[in-house]
Scaffold this active site. Structure first.
Site, PDB file in Angstrom:
ATOM      1  N   ASP A 190       0.826  -1.212   0.000  1.00  0.00           N
ATOM      2  CA  ASP A 190       0.000   0.000   0.000  1.00  0.00           C
ATOM      3  C   ASP A 190       0.858   1.260   0.000  1.00  0.00           C
ATOM      4  O   ASP A 190       1.984   1.257   0.501  1.00  0.00           O
ATOM      5  CB  ASP A 190      -0.909  -0.035   1.243  1.00  0.00           C
ATOM      6  N   LEU A 205      10.419 -20.514  -5.363  1.00  0.00           N
ATOM      7  CA  LEU A 205       9.436 -19.628  -4.723  1.00  0.00           C
ATOM      8  C   LEU A 205       8.085 -19.686  -5.440  1.00  0.00           C
ATOM      9  O   LEU A 205       8.027 -19.632  -6.675  1.00  0.00           O
ATOM     10  CB  LEU A 205       9.962 -18.183  -4.755  1.00  0.00           C
ATOM     11  N   HIS A 248       2.700   3.657  -8.945  1.00  0.00           N
ATOM     12  CA  HIS A 248       2.463   2.240  -9.283  1.00  0.00           C
ATOM     13  C   HIS A 248       3.659   1.658 -10.042  1.00  0.00           C
ATOM     14  O   HIS A 248       4.025   0.499  -9.855  1.00  0.00           O
ATOM     15  CB  HIS A 248       1.177   2.093 -10.105  1.00  0.00           C
TER      16      HIS A 248
HETATM   17  C1  IPE Z   1      -5.429  -2.600  -0.367  1.00  0.00           C
HETATM   18  O1  IPE Z   1      -5.097  -1.252  -0.474  1.00  0.00           O
HETATM   19  C2  IPE Z   1      -5.378  -3.234  -1.696  1.00  0.00           C
HETATM   20  C3  IPE Z   1      -4.059  -3.349  -2.320  1.00  0.00           C
HETATM   21  C4  IPE Z   1      -2.916  -3.030  -1.762  1.00  0.00           C
HETATM   22  C5  IPE Z   1      -4.055  -3.885  -3.655  1.00  0.00           C
HETATM   23  P1  IPE Z   1      -6.190  -0.109  -0.631  1.00  0.00           P
HETATM   24  O2  IPE Z   1      -5.448   1.160  -0.766  1.00  0.00           O
HETATM   25  O3  IPE Z   1      -7.141  -0.466  -1.697  1.00  0.00           O
HETATM   26  O4  IPE Z   1      -6.962  -0.189   0.779  1.00  0.00           O
HETATM   27  P2  IPE Z   1      -7.832   0.878   1.548  1.00  0.00           P
HETATM   28  O5  IPE Z   1      -8.850   1.411   0.589  1.00  0.00           O
HETATM   29  O6  IPE Z   1      -6.906   1.942   2.014  1.00  0.00           O
HETATM   30  O7  IPE Z   1      -8.426   0.127   2.692  1.00  0.00           O
HETATM   31  C1  IPE Z   2      -1.419   0.360  -3.437  1.00  0.00           C
HETATM   32  O1  IPE Z   2      -1.189   1.724  -3.419  1.00  0.00           O
HETATM   33  C2  IPE Z   2      -1.689  -0.175  -4.836  1.00  0.00           C
HETATM   34  C3  IPE Z   2      -3.108  -0.462  -5.100  1.00  0.00           C
HETATM   35  C4  IPE Z   2      -4.081  -0.449  -4.221  1.00  0.00           C
HETATM   36  C5  IPE Z   2      -3.431  -0.814  -6.474  1.00  0.00           C
HETATM   37  P1  IPE Z   2      -2.386   2.759  -3.441  1.00  0.00           P
HETATM   38  O2  IPE Z   2      -2.737   3.053  -4.862  1.00  0.00           O
HETATM   39  O3  IPE Z   2      -3.524   2.280  -2.593  1.00  0.00           O
HETATM   40  O4  IPE Z   2      -1.728   4.034  -2.789  1.00  0.00           O
HETATM   41  P2  IPE Z   2      -2.382   4.988  -1.705  1.00  0.00           P
HETATM   42  O5  IPE Z   2      -2.819   4.120  -0.566  1.00  0.00           O
HETATM   43  O6  IPE Z   2      -3.540   5.671  -2.364  1.00  0.00           O
HETATM   44  O7  IPE Z   2      -1.291   5.910  -1.334  1.00  0.00           O
HETATM   45 MG    MG Z   3      -4.016   2.466  -0.629  1.00  0.00          MG
END
Ligand code: IPE
Ligand code: IPE
Ligand code: MG
Length: 253
Positions: A28, A139, A45
């Site tokens: 995240d 892995l 990303h």
């Molecule tokens: C969880 O992260 C999903 C992934 C890392 C793919 P999100 O950014 O979607 O989660 P919330 O919305 O903060 O709970």
């Molecule tokens: C995690 O990073 C990747 C996905 C959920 C696809 P985020 O895109 O959720 O990044 P934040 O949490 O908004 O910073």
């Molecule tokens: Mg996120």
């Protein structure tokens, strides 16, 4: 004397750390990493993929056997359409750029989640990477993509109900192993450790059933900044945990 395979010599600090057999990672913070640098979320990303590539190597080097990473949740469809499309394209690009390396490194790839809602060409890419790495014995890299744990449990329940309706299974015989075997993760051990980056302390619909006895470690850095020193720090934290599984623990025996 045999060496416990779960204890690896940490190449950086030479301290022994306990290594999970199955590591789960909620990757995240890509968006916030980018915004903090005046970049677009999509650049976060791209950096996130680099951190994932690095994590795969770390898992190989430290002897993690199964790695499950959360890369797109069933709830992430609520994001702007362009961001969703960008993430889908990143999966294609990751497979295109990394397939040969994964094969060389003996990594077996499994993509879990629903294929519903994915373009047929993307489903072909997923099937292809799974097929081309199916014979690998190193892995196991499990990518949770278009994945939601509640949807997974609902799908498993439908599958089991169909077996009962067809008379192949008695309702009284449904046990935990029946459900384990009906989930996308069938055949994998439960995760021992789940890491979430970016400071959020929630599970966000990741491996709800499988995480029953996982240890959780939350770290503040955003996913693109997660490197070997972060990994080692998490393993050190994990090494200090007393996993009791409902028992009384090693310190009190
Ligand atoms: C969880 O992260 C999903 C992934 C890392 C793919 P999100 O950014 O979607 O989660 P919330 O919305 O903060 O709970
Ligand atoms: C995690 O990073 C990747 C996905 C959920 C696809 P985020 O895109 O959720 O990044 P934040 O949490 O908004 O910073
Ligand atoms: Mg996120």
């Amino acid at each position: 004397m045999s060496i416990d395979p779960a204890i690896a010599a940490d190449p950086v600090q030479h301290a022994p750390v306990r290594v999970p057999e199955h590591l789960g990672v909620i990757m995240d913070g890509n968006g916030r990493w980018a915004i903090a640098r005046g970049k677009r979320r999509t650049e976060g990303h791209i950096e996130g993929v680099k951190a994932l590539r690095n994590l795969v190597e770390l898992c190989i080097n430290y002897g993690v056997k199964h790695l499950t990473v959360f890369s797109f949740s069933s709830e992430n469809w609520t994001r702007p359409r362009e961001e969703v499309a960008f993430i889908f394209n990143l999966l294609r690009r990751f497979v295109a750029s990394d397939l040969q390396r994964l094969i060389r490194n003996n990594v077996k790839v499994r993509i879990i989640g629903t294929r519903e809602g994915l373009e047929p060409s993307l489903v072909r890419v997923i099937d292809d990477v799974e097929a081309k790495t199916a014979g690998n014995t190193g892995l196991v890299l499990v990518v949770a993509f278009n994945y939601g744990a509640k949807a997974e449990i609902a799908e498993a329940t439908r599958r089991i109900a169909r077996e009962v309706a067809a008379g192949r299974l008695s309702a009284d015989d449904i046990c935990e192993a029946t459900i384990d075997a009906a989930l996308y993760t069938a055949g994998l051990p439960d995760p021992d450790l789940i890491i979430r980056t970016s400071g959020e302390q929630r599970i966000s619909n990741f491996l709800l059933w499988q995480a029953a006895y996982a240890e959780f470690v939350f770290v503040d850095e955003h996913w693109p900044d997660f490197d070997e020193s972060s990994f080692v720090r998490v393993l050190e934290t994990f090494s200090r945990r007393d996993r009791r599984f409902g028992g009384i623990g090693t310190a009190q025996k």
